[in-house]
Design an enzyme around this catalytic site. Structure first.
Site, PDB file in Angstrom:
ATOM      1  N   ASP A  51       0.792  -1.240   0.000  1.00 28.91           N
ATOM      2  CA  ASP A  51       0.000   0.000   0.000  1.00 28.91           C
ATOM      3  C   ASP A  51       0.825   1.291   0.000  1.00 28.91           C
ATOM      4  O   ASP A  51       0.436   2.282   0.641  1.00 28.91           O
ATOM      5  CB  ASP A  51      -0.958   0.012   1.193  1.00 28.91           C
ATOM      6  CG  ASP A  51      -1.967  -1.102   1.136  1.00 28.91           C
ATOM      7  OD1 ASP A  51      -1.954  -1.883   0.170  1.00 28.91           O
ATOM      8  OD2 ASP A  51      -2.766  -1.218   2.084  1.00 28.91           O
ATOM      9  N   LYS A  79      -6.499  -4.735  -3.522  1.00 29.00           N
ATOM     10  CA  LYS A  79      -7.219  -5.385  -2.434  1.00 29.00           C
ATOM     11  C   LYS A  79      -8.224  -4.423  -1.807  1.00 29.00           C
ATOM     12  O   LYS A  79      -8.117  -3.206  -1.970  1.00 29.00           O
ATOM     13  CB  LYS A  79      -6.228  -5.878  -1.373  1.00 29.00           C
ATOM     14  CG  LYS A  79      -5.435  -4.786  -0.666  1.00 29.00           C
ATOM     15  CD  LYS A  79      -4.366  -5.391   0.221  1.00 29.00           C
ATOM     16  CE  LYS A  79      -3.590  -4.350   0.995  1.00 29.00           C
ATOM     17  NZ  LYS A  79      -4.395  -3.598   1.990  1.00 29.00           N
ATOM     18  N   CYS A  86      -2.361  -2.967   7.562  1.00 29.26           N
ATOM     19  CA  CYS A  86      -2.241  -3.817   6.370  1.00 29.26           C
ATOM     20  C   CYS A  86      -0.984  -4.672   6.349  1.00 29.26           C
ATOM     21  O   CYS A  86      -1.021  -5.807   5.866  1.00 29.26           O
ATOM     22  CB  CYS A  86      -2.346  -2.959   5.118  1.00 29.26           C
ATOM     23  SG  CYS A  86      -3.988  -2.207   4.941  1.00 29.26           S
ATOM     24  N   VAL A 124       3.019   0.217   4.431  1.00 25.91           N
ATOM     25  CA  VAL A 124       2.183   0.935   5.391  1.00 25.91           C
ATOM     26  C   VAL A 124       0.780   0.308   5.409  1.00 25.91           C
ATOM     27  O   VAL A 124       0.348  -0.278   4.420  1.00 25.91           O
ATOM     28  CB  VAL A 124       2.063   2.437   5.020  1.00 25.91           C
ATOM     29  CG1 VAL A 124       3.399   3.133   5.147  1.00 25.91           C
ATOM     30  CG2 VAL A 124       1.508   2.646   3.617  1.00 25.91           C
ATOM     31  N   THR A 125       0.140   0.391   6.562  1.00 24.69           N
ATOM     32  CA  THR A 125       0.692   0.801   7.834  1.00 24.69           C
ATOM     33  C   THR A 125       1.080  -0.452   8.611  1.00 24.69           C
ATOM     34  O   THR A 125       0.498  -1.523   8.423  1.00 24.69           O
ATOM     35  CB  THR A 125      -0.307   1.623   8.663  1.00 24.69           C
ATOM     36  OG1 THR A 125      -1.480   0.834   8.961  1.00 24.69           O
ATOM     37  CG2 THR A 125      -0.731   2.871   7.933  1.00 24.69           C
TER      38      THR A 125
END
Length: 211
Positions: free
Chosen positions: A19, A111, A144, A139-140
């Site tokens: 992410d 996702k 995640c 992150v984070t």
């Protein structure tokens, strides 16, 4: 107690970059993690190391549809998501941060929940490539990254987290006290090291790959 991932076989290992998107990293972003932005140069060095060593690199992006049909409880938890101000698929903020060095042949798993394994084909991709070891960054740390590496462990992959290549943001007081980003990060790593994964630095990872 605790888990040690040794040896690390590059050809059976995947580095999952979780992410690293504009909505988390850009200055002033709705879900901004300044620490996540600061670690990008170090992450890029590790990405290059993995490519040279033969480690499979895969990225994830947390996204939601603009009609809200896949938001679930995220719309209750995160006002920027409910207001369609963050992580909306197809918007610039949902794309990978421009300074993150992704190569065109490296997949991006899109996702809709914290874990990169939930409702995606990530496990099929990893099994199809003979991967048995998963190393998480991004992150984070507490959401995640944590969920993804726990799901990896639940699926019997050999799990690791790179402590200096994960980050988060300050947590406000919601009735249980506030925590600075560094405190949240450290507490999550303590839990992961005790119960889930090998927690090591990027330099330790480099040494085990070469050793």
């Amino acid at each position: 107690m605790g888990y040690r991932l040794d040896p690390i076989e590059p050809g059976r290992t995947a580095l999952i970059v979780v992410d690293m998107q504009h909505d988390f990293l850009a200055p002033g972003a709705p879900l901004e993690s300044p620490d996540g932005r600061a670690m990008v140069p170090r992450l890029n060095e590790t990405l290059e190391l993995c490519r040279r060593a033969g480690v499979f690199v895969v990225f994830t992006a947390h996204v939601h549809r603009a009609d809200g049909s896949d938001m679930g409880r995220f719309a209750d938890l995160y006002p920027p998501i409910a207001e369609r101000a963050a992580l909306i698929d197809g918007t610039p903020g949902a794309e990978l941060y421009a300074e993150v060095d992704r190569r065109p042949d490296e997949p991006v798993i899109r996702k809709h929940r914290y874990s990169a394994f939930f409702g995606t084909d990530l496990e099929m991709i990893l099994r199809g490539r003979g991967i048995d070891t998963v190393v998480a960054t991004g992150v984070t740390t507490e959401d995640c990254v944590h969920a993804t590496i726990r799901d990896a462990m639940f699926r019997d992959f050999r799990p690791a987290v790179l402590s200096d290549l994960c980050a988060t943001y300050d947590h406000p007081d919601l009735g249980h006290g506030a925590m600075k980003a560094a405190e949240v990060h450290a507490a999550t790593l303590v839990v992961l090291a005790q119960s889930t994964a090998d927690v090591l630095t990027s330099e330790e990872f480099r040494a085990r790959l070469s050793g």
